[in-house]
Scaffold this motif. Structure first.
Motif, PDB file in Angstrom:
ATOM      1  N   GLU A 244       0.819  -1.208   0.000  1.00  0.00           N
ATOM      2  CA  GLU A 244       0.000   0.000   0.000  1.00  0.00           C
ATOM      3  C   GLU A 244       0.853   1.259   0.000  1.00  0.00           C
ATOM      4  O   GLU A 244       0.448   2.292  -0.533  1.00  0.00           O
ATOM      5  N   GLN A 245       2.044   1.180   0.579  1.00  0.00           N
ATOM      6  CA  GLN A 245       2.951   2.327   0.625  1.00  0.00           C
ATOM      7  C   GLN A 245       3.856   2.404  -0.606  1.00  0.00           C
ATOM      8  O   GLN A 245       4.716   3.286  -0.685  1.00  0.00           O
ATOM      9  N   GLY A 246       3.662   1.493  -1.556  1.00  0.00           N
ATOM     10  CA  GLY A 246       4.470   1.513  -2.770  1.00  0.00           C
ATOM     11  C   GLY A 246       5.833   0.881  -2.609  1.00  0.00           C
ATOM     12  O   GLY A 246       6.732   1.120  -3.423  1.00  0.00           O
ATOM     13  N   ARG A 247       6.022   0.049  -1.586  1.00  0.00           N
ATOM     14  CA  ARG A 247       7.301  -0.637  -1.377  1.00  0.00           C
ATOM     15  C   ARG A 247       7.298  -1.988  -2.096  1.00  0.00           C
ATOM     16  O   ARG A 247       6.253  -2.540  -2.393  1.00  0.00           O
ATOM     17  N   GLU A 248       8.490  -2.506  -2.343  1.00  0.00           N
ATOM     18  CA  GLU A 248       8.621  -3.846  -2.907  1.00  0.00           C
ATOM     19  C   GLU A 248       8.483  -4.883  -1.794  1.00  0.00           C
ATOM     20  O   GLU A 248       8.805  -4.611  -0.629  1.00  0.00           O
ATOM     21  N   VAL A 249       8.016  -6.076  -2.152  1.00  0.00           N
ATOM     22  CA  VAL A 249       7.858  -7.160  -1.185  1.00  0.00           C
ATOM     23  C   VAL A 249       8.569  -8.398  -1.707  1.00  0.00           C
ATOM     24  O   VAL A 249       8.451  -8.746  -2.888  1.00  0.00           O
TER      25      VAL A 249
END
Length: 399
Positions: A244-249
């Motif tokens: 949701e925060q635009g980070r990679e997972v």
């Protein structure tokens, strides 16, 4: 003054987004404190019932917290301070204040990776957490962890053993060690990195604090790594918040019949990056942090060393084989696709993989929606993911 920041952060029943809305309207906690009822009710996006909570002018709790911080060697970082990370400031509902013990890295300049996993981890999860924490730190990353029992603690220990910096984000006051056996680990992190919390000294590690704490871990980081997680795990909350925060997972794969790897395997199936070593993650950020990141090993384990060979007689070169014809693209109707998916397929080509950042810029679609649309397209076989989070199209759109 700091006491007004603490007063605003600790106002009972006032919700986080409305604290921020009041701050945007008045400019400072001190101005909120001295505003009368009519002025408070004029604040935009703040319901009257929430605005009136700021009429509580009791500063005794704030004075007590400031005295505790001085006694315990903690300092307070406010959202308006230059040292407050911009990454964290930009998330939904960032904490107004952070309680800090240790030396805070310049987080916006660091390849910070949040490493999370189940508390009741298996020996496999413990070993992977420690190894990946060590490899990430040895390659120049900052490891962000919740210091919980299990994977979090293992990752922190691995990073410290590699001589790296650790950011520990706790779910209670920094003076309340949880779990109790992590006293030495808290001390090591404070000495070599930093301990952070949005909860003042003396706050117990309430169960409800931990999911809220996770947004800070992912908000400080450029990516989140899930090492081991069953189907229902707090670590998966961090992964969702990161998206949701635009980070990679990223996730560590596990045996398909292992209950504690169900969550990780599902994340990989749904598009998360597979992480078998630290560089599987950091290679995606090397261009962004060229001065920080370097592989811990000069050569991959599978690269043979060059050897001398006897010169052989020159042979007539064989004709080069004809290039293979690209397979025909599968036709897919626009009717079954969302507007975001259609826009992404319009930018992608069958050849020449495109970075996610370029897709966001080309389409103007927010990062979270791009990530979600790409995941669904990949599941449906409409796109193919390549190294470095790059994508190509595998279908042709029809009306």
């Amino acid at each position: 003054m700091l006491k007004y920041w603490v007063w605003l952060a600790e106002l009972p029943r006032l919700k986080g987004p409305f604290r921020l809305a009041l701050l945007r309207h008045f400019g400072s906690p001190e101005d909120i404190f001295f505003a009368d009822r009519e002025e408070l009710l004029l604040a935009e996006d703040v319901p009257p019932g929430q605005a009136e909570l700021a009429l509580n002018r009791d500063l005794s709790a704030a004075d007590r917290i400031l005295a505790d911080c001085q006694r315990l060697g903690q300092r307070i970082l406010t959202i308006q301070d230059a040292e407050y990370p911009q990454r964290l400031r930009n998330i939904f509902d960032p904490p107004l204040v952070l309680y800090v013990k240790g030396r805070m890295p310049v987080m916006d300049e660091e390849a910070a990776i949040a490493v999370v996993g189940t508390r009741e981890c298996t020996p496999y999860g413990t070993a992977c957490g420690e190894r990946l924490g060590r490899e990430l730190a040895a390659s120049g990353a900052v490891v962000v962890t919740g210091l919980a029992r299990g994977v979090d603690s293992a990752a922190a220990r691995g990073a410290l053993r590699a001589g790296g910096s650790v950011v520990g984000v706790t779910g209670g006051g920094l003076d309340v060690v949880y779990p109790p056996e992590n006293g030495d680990l808290y001390a090591d992190v404070a000495a070599r990195g930093v301990l952070l919390s949005e909860y003042p000294p003396g706050s117990p590690p309430d169960k409800a604090h931990f999911p809220v704490r996770n947004r800070i871990m992912s908000g400080l980081s450029v990516a989140a790594l899930v090492v081991e997680a069953p189907g229902h795990s707090g670590a998966l909350i961090t992964a969702r918040l990161a998206l949701e925060q635009g980070r990679e997972v990223y996730a560590v794969p596990g045996p398909i019949d292992a209950p504690d790897s169900v969550g990780c395997n599902r994340l990989i199936r749904d598009g998360a990056g597979l992480a078998a070593e630290g560089w599987d993650i950091l290679r995606d950020f090397q261009e962004r942090f060229p001065e920080k990141l370097r592989p811990a090993r000069k050569l991959p384990a599978w690269t043979p060393l060059p050897t001398r060979r006897r010169a052989e007689p020159r042979r007539k070169p064989e004709p080069a084989p004809e290039p293979e014809k690209a397979p025909a693209l599968r036709a897919v109707s626009r009717e079954g696709l969302t507007d975001d998916q259609i826009a992404l397929l319009g930018v992608l080509e069958p050849e020449g993989p495109v970075q996610v950042d370029d897709l966001i810029e080309s389409t103007g679609i927010p990062a979270r929606r791009v990530s979600s649309a790409l995941t669904m397209l990949e599941i449906d076989g409409c796109v193919r993911q390549h190294d470095g989070k790059r994508y190509t199209r595998t279908v042709a759109l029809t009306e």
